[in-house]
Design a protein around this motif. Structure first.
Motif, PDB file in Angstrom:
ATOM      1  N   MET A 132      -0.539   3.908  -1.016  1.00 29.45           N
ATOM      2  CA  MET A 132       0.298   3.175  -1.953  1.00 29.45           C
ATOM      3  C   MET A 132       1.746   3.648  -1.848  1.00 29.45           C
ATOM      4  SD  MET A 132      -0.064   2.997  -6.087  1.00 29.45           S
ATOM      5  CE  MET A 132       0.910   1.824  -7.021  1.00 29.45           C
ATOM      6  N   CYS A 185      -3.172  -4.635  -5.928  1.00 27.14           N
ATOM      7  CA  CYS A 185      -2.227  -4.432  -4.827  1.00 27.14           C
ATOM      8  C   CYS A 185      -2.887  -4.850  -3.503  1.00 27.14           C
ATOM      9  CB  CYS A 185      -1.801  -2.967  -4.741  1.00 27.14           C
ATOM     10  SG  CYS A 185      -0.629  -2.476  -6.014  1.00 27.14           S
ATOM     11  N   GLU A 186      -2.086  -5.394  -2.617  1.00 24.62           N
ATOM     12  CA  GLU A 186      -2.615  -5.949  -1.368  1.00 24.62           C
ATOM     13  C   GLU A 186      -3.417  -4.945  -0.550  1.00 24.62           C
ATOM     14  OE1 GLU A 186       0.480  -7.716   0.907  1.00 24.62           O
ATOM     15  OE2 GLU A 186       0.916  -9.278  -0.560  1.00 24.62           O
ATOM     16  N   PHE A 188       3.784  -0.726 -13.703  1.00 23.02           N
ATOM     17  CA  PHE A 188       3.595  -2.037 -13.093  1.00 23.02           C
ATOM     18  C   PHE A 188       3.600  -3.164 -14.123  1.00 23.02           C
ATOM     19  CE2 PHE A 188       1.659  -0.136  -9.226  1.00 23.02           C
ATOM     20  CZ  PHE A 188       2.243  -0.946  -8.277  1.00 23.02           C
TER      21      PHE A 188
END
Length: 222
Positions: free
Chosen positions: A1, A158-159, A218
């Motif tokens: 990340m 998250c991707e 976030f």
């Protein structure tokens, strides 16, 4: 990340609070919810530091050898002995522990207390409190314990979260999908696939606070 900036001022405004508390309990087992280890940290959102923390070992249960022999993490007893000898953990009676925790909740006017999978901790506190009907101090009378897992969607969505989880074996034994355990998320946000959760109360509070702050960073609307 990728590293993200944690805007404490934003979190403070959204929560409308200066302090947050993270709490964790360790119990005899998943069905026997008697608490033998309770830890917590209180984090100052203004100055970005921990202002209070405790790692309590519950004397009435920890000193009950037959009971502790049935504990899921009974092999961690030498670790607790080391923590207590190093004065990093304290062995106290349940009533004293509740008094100290509740006093800190009042002192810092805690309105936002969090735990990872909080239903487990809430039920564990309720179960343990039932064994001490004369005890007047109960965390649950002072604050609602919110579930950190309700805030983690921005992280797990998250991707690269799914890829990281699968590549590093962080998958559920039941579903085969990426695990949303505290250990799995902490591995991801720190990019450390070798991290192993301690499963001792205060140490788990450390990682859960980091997960919470990352998740809140976030979140546009808390």
């Amino acid at each position: 990340m990728k590293n993200i900036k944690i805007d404490l001022e934003k979190i403070k405004k959204e929560l409308n609070d200066n302090y947050i508390m993270v709490l964790d309990t360790e119990t005899i087992g998943l069905t026997n919810r008697i608490i033998y280890n309770l830890g917590y940290k209180i984090f100052d959102l203004i100055n970005g530091k921990v202002v209070a923390k405790n790692d309590f070992v519950v004397q009435q249960f920890y000193d009950n050898k037959p009971l502790m022999m049935t504990a899921y993490y009974k092999d961690k007893k030498p670790l607790y002995t080391k923590l207590m000898k190093g004065k990093k953990a304290k062995k106290e009676k349940w009533g004293k522990i509740m008094q100290v925790v509740c006093n800190d909740i009042k002192k810092y006017q805690i309105e936002n207390c969090f735990a990872y999978n909080s239903n487990f901790d809430i039920k564990s506190i309720q179960t343990t409190m039932e064994l001490f009907p004369r005890n007047k101090n109960n965390i649950l009378d002072y604050v609602e314990i919110k579930d950190i897992m309700k805030y983690i969607d921005p992280i797990v969505n998250c991707e690269d979260f799914e890829k990281f989880a699968i590549d590093n074996g962080n998958v559920s034994d039941i579903t085969g999908k990426p695990s949303k355990s505290a250990q799995s998320l902490y591995r991801y946000i720190t990019n450390d696939p070798t991290f192993v959760e301690s499963h001792t109360a205060l140490a788990d509070c450390d990682i859960e606070l980091d997960i919470l702050l990352t998740a809140l960073a976030f979140t546009d609307k808390l």
